[in-house]
Design an enzyme around this catalytic site. Structure first.
Site, PDB file in Angstrom:
ATOM      1  N   SER A  17       0.787  -1.234   0.000  1.00  0.00           N
ATOM      2  CA  SER A  17       0.000   0.000   0.000  1.00  0.00           C
ATOM      3  C   SER A  17       0.822   1.289   0.000  1.00  0.00           C
ATOM      4  O   SER A  17       0.301   2.342  -0.313  1.00  0.00           O
ATOM      5  CB  SER A  17      -0.949   0.014   1.193  1.00  0.00           C
ATOM      6  N   HIS A  72      -5.453  -4.157  -2.080  1.00  0.00           N
ATOM      7  CA  HIS A  72      -5.214  -3.152  -3.132  1.00  0.00           C
ATOM      8  C   HIS A  72      -5.164  -3.770  -4.523  1.00  0.00           C
ATOM      9  O   HIS A  72      -4.945  -3.059  -5.494  1.00  0.00           O
ATOM     10  CB  HIS A  72      -3.903  -2.402  -2.855  1.00  0.00           C
ATOM     11  N   LYS A  87     -11.955  -0.372  -0.956  1.00  0.00           N
ATOM     12  CA  LYS A  87     -11.112   0.207  -2.015  1.00  0.00           C
ATOM     13  C   LYS A  87     -11.833   0.038  -3.359  1.00  0.00           C
ATOM     14  O   LYS A  87     -12.672   0.870  -3.692  1.00  0.00           O
ATOM     15  CB  LYS A  87      -9.731  -0.426  -1.937  1.00  0.00           C
TER      16      LYS A  87
HETATM   17  C1  LIG Z   1      -3.036  -4.173   2.807  1.00  0.00           C
HETATM   18  C2  LIG Z   1      -4.217  -3.740   3.603  1.00  0.00           C
HETATM   19  N1  LIG Z   1      -4.920  -4.650   4.281  1.00  0.00           N
HETATM   20  C3  LIG Z   1      -5.992  -4.305   5.018  1.00  0.00           C
HETATM   21  C4  LIG Z   1      -6.415  -3.003   5.108  1.00  0.00           C
HETATM   22  C5  LIG Z   1      -7.591  -2.645   5.974  1.00  0.00           C
HETATM   23  O1  LIG Z   1      -8.711  -2.400   5.230  1.00  0.00           O
HETATM   24  P1  LIG Z   1      -9.886  -1.452   5.735  1.00  0.00           P
HETATM   25  O2  LIG Z   1      -9.394  -0.046   5.663  1.00  0.00           O
HETATM   26  O3  LIG Z   1     -10.975  -1.748   4.792  1.00  0.00           O
HETATM   27  O4  LIG Z   1     -10.209  -1.836   7.142  1.00  0.00           O
HETATM   28  C6  LIG Z   1      -5.730  -2.019   4.407  1.00  0.00           C
HETATM   29  C7  LIG Z   1      -6.180  -0.611   4.476  1.00  0.00           C
HETATM   30  O5  LIG Z   1      -5.628   0.299   4.002  1.00  0.00           O
HETATM   31  C8  LIG Z   1      -4.596  -2.390   3.638  1.00  0.00           C
HETATM   32  O6  LIG Z   1      -3.893  -1.461   2.969  1.00  0.00           O
END
Ligand SMILES: Cc1ncc(COP(=O)(O)O)c(C=O)c1O
Length: 408
Positions: free
Chosen positions: A185, A213, A244
Site C-alpha cells: 500500500s 489493493h 477500495k
Molecule cells: C493491505 C491492507 N490490508 C488491510 C487493510 C484494511 O482495510 P480497511 O481499511 O478496509 O479496514 C488495508 C487498508 O488500508 C490495507 O492497505
C-alpha cells in the site's frame, strides 16, 4: 503525571504538523463533487489519494441498491451475526464472493482491518508459526499480536529469505502460515507471488494473500495478484476489503479448506462486533457485479496508473519499482515533503502524505492512488503540478530519478 504523558513525543510531532495550514492529518472534504473531485478549504480539488480504484463510490446503481436496502431493512443490524443473527444479504454477499473467487467458503467481516485481525489471530495459535513480510500492513501485524503464534518476519518481497527462515523450522511441529500482500500500500509494488508460492509448496506451509489493493485491479477477471500470477491453486486464504475497489466498507476471507465454518465461532473479531448494515452489503454486492461485468473499468484504471507513473518518472521524480494504481514519490526529508504536499493541495491536488516510520524506505512519500474514473485531463494536471512544484522547491535536477530503494 497525565495518563497521556507517554505520547509527549508524538504530541510534539503532531503539534508541529498541526500548525501547518492545512494540517495534513486533518484534511476535511467539505463537499464531494464526484468520485474524483471534492472541495477542500473552499477550493475545487482533484482527489488523487482515496483508494477509489474503480470510482464506484458515486455509481448510480450502487447508490440505488444501497438506498433501497436502507429503506426496506433499516440503518443497521445492531448486533453480531453469531449472537443476533445474520440477514439474508450477509449470506448472499458471502456466496457472491465465494463464486467470484471460485472458492467454497467466505466469511465477511465489518472492516478489512478486522478480516486480518480475525484470520491471523485465529488460524494460527500456540505452537504454530506466522511468517510475515517485513513491510506488512498494520492490520496484519495487529492480527499477529492478538494471536499466540510465534511471529517471524522475512525481508520484504524476498523469497530466498523466506525460504531460509522456513528451512530453519523444517523439523518444528505446528502449522506455518505465510502472509503477503498483492500490491503493497505504500509504494504500490507487487509481491513476487510465483516465487513465494514455490517456497510455500516446497516447505509445506499455508499461504495467505491480502488482496486489499489488488482485487478489482489485477488479473483477467479482477481476482487480484494470485490470478494475475497464475498461482490461485497455491493460495490457501485470500483476504480483502470492500473499502477500495468496491467503494464501501467491510472485509472478507475466502478459502477452500475443509471445516472453514468453525471459524465463525472461534474468530473473535468476527463474533464480538456488529455486522455490516444492509445498505453497505447492497452497494458492495452491486459494486462486485460491476467489477465482474465491466472489464473496461480495469483497463481504464491500468491506463491511468501507467500514465501517472510514467509521467512522474519521466519528470525525474523517485517513483516506486512497479507501475500500479498506487504511485508514490519519495522525497529526501520531511520538511520538504510537507511543503511539497501543501503546495499541491493549494493548487487543487489532494494526495496522501506518508511519513517515516510508516514508510518502507524510511523516506517521506507523496502517495497517489489512481482511479478508473480519473480523466486524462486530471492525470495530466497532476503530472503538471508535480513538475511545477518540484522545480519551485528545487527537487528536480537534484534527484537521480531512480526507483525508490526498497528496505533491506
Ligand atoms: C493491505 C491492507 N490490508 C488491510 C487493510 C484494511 O482495510 P480497511 O481499511 O478496509 O479496514 C488495508 C487498508 O488500508 C490495507 O492497505
Amino acid at each position: 503525571m497525565s495518563i497521556l504523558a507517554k505520547f509527549s513525543q508524538l504530541q510534539q510531532t503532531y503539534d508541529q504538523l498541526g500548525a501547518l495550514q492545512p494540517n495534513p492529518f486533518a484534511v476535511t472534504f467539505e463537499q464531494i463533487l464526484s468520485s474524483t473531485e471534492g472541495v477542500i478549504d473552499g477550493r475545487r480539488t482533484i482527489l488523487l489519494g482515496t483508494n477509489n480504484y474503480l470510482g464506484l463510490t458515486m455509481d448510480a446503481d450502487c447508490i440505488a441498491q444501497s438506498v433501497q436496502a436502507l429503506q426496506q431493512q433499516g440503518t443497521g443490524t445492531t448486533g453480531s451475526r453469531v449472537a443476533n443473527g445474520s440477514y439474508a444479504s450477509h449470506r448472499a454477499l458471502e456466496q457472491d464472493l465465494a463464486k467470484f473467487f471460485q472458492r467454497q467458503h467466505c466469511m465477511v467481516f465489518s472492516t478489512g482491518y478486522q478480516a486480518n485481525l480475525g484470520m491471523l489471530s485465529t488460524l494460527v495459535g500456540r505452537g504454530d508459526h506466522l511468517i510475515l513480510d517485513a513491510d506488512s500492513h498494520a492490520s496484519i501485524y495487529d492480527g499477529a499480536r492478538l494471536g499466540h503464534a510465534e511471529v517471524i518476519r522475512f525481508r520484504h518481497s524476498d523469497p530466498d529469505d523466506l525460504y531460509k527462515r522456513l528451512r530453519r523450522l523444517k523439523d518444528t511441529p505446528g502449522s506455518k502460515l505465510i502472509v503477503v500482500e498483492g500490491i503493497y500500500s505504500m509504494l504500490g509494488d507487487l509481491a513476487p507471488l510465483r516465487e513465494i508460492a514455490q517456497v510455500k509448496r516446497e516447505m509445506g506451509a499455508y499461504l495467505m494473500v491480502d488482496e486489499a489493493h489488488s482485487m478489482g485491479v489485477l488479473g483477467e477477471h479482477g481476482r487480484g495478484l494470485a490470478e494475475a500470477a497464475g498461482v490461485e491453486a497455491d493460495v490457501d486464504f485470500i483476504v480483502g476489503t470492500f473499502s477500495k475497489s468496491l467503494g464501501s466498507v467491510g472485509g472478507f476471507c475466502v478459502a477452500d479448506i475443509e471445516g472453514f465454518n468453525v471459524l465463525r465461532v472461534a474468530c473473535r473479531p468476527y463474533m464480538f462486533t456488529a455486522s455490516l448494515p444492509p445498505s453497505i452489503i447492497a452497494s458492495t454486492r452491486q459494486a462486485l457485479r460491476h467489477l465482474e461485468a465491466d472489464a473496461t473499468l480495469r483497463a481504464r484504471l491500468t491506463n491511468n496508473a501507467n500514465h501517472l507513473y510514467e509521467g512522474l518518472r519521466e519528470l525525474g521524480l523517485q517513483v516506486g519499482p512497479h507501475a500500479s494504481p498506487i504511485v508514490s514519490v519519495a522525497l529526501e526529508d520531511q520538511a520538504l515533503a510537507v511543503r511539497f504536499w501543501n503546495a499541491l493541495l493549494h493548487n487543487g491536488l489532494y494526495l496522501n502524505l506518508a511519513l517515516p516510520p510508516a514508510t518502507p524506505s524510511n523516506k517521506p512519500l507523496l502517495r497517489a492512488s489512481v482511479s478508473a474514473a480519473h480523466s486524462r485531463r486530471q492525470i495530466d494536471r497532476a503530472i503538471q503540478l508535480f513538475g511545477e512544484v518540484a522545480v519551485q522547491l528545487g527537487v528536480l535536477g537534484t534527484g537521480s530519478g531512480a526507483p525508490i530503494a526498497m528496505v533491506a
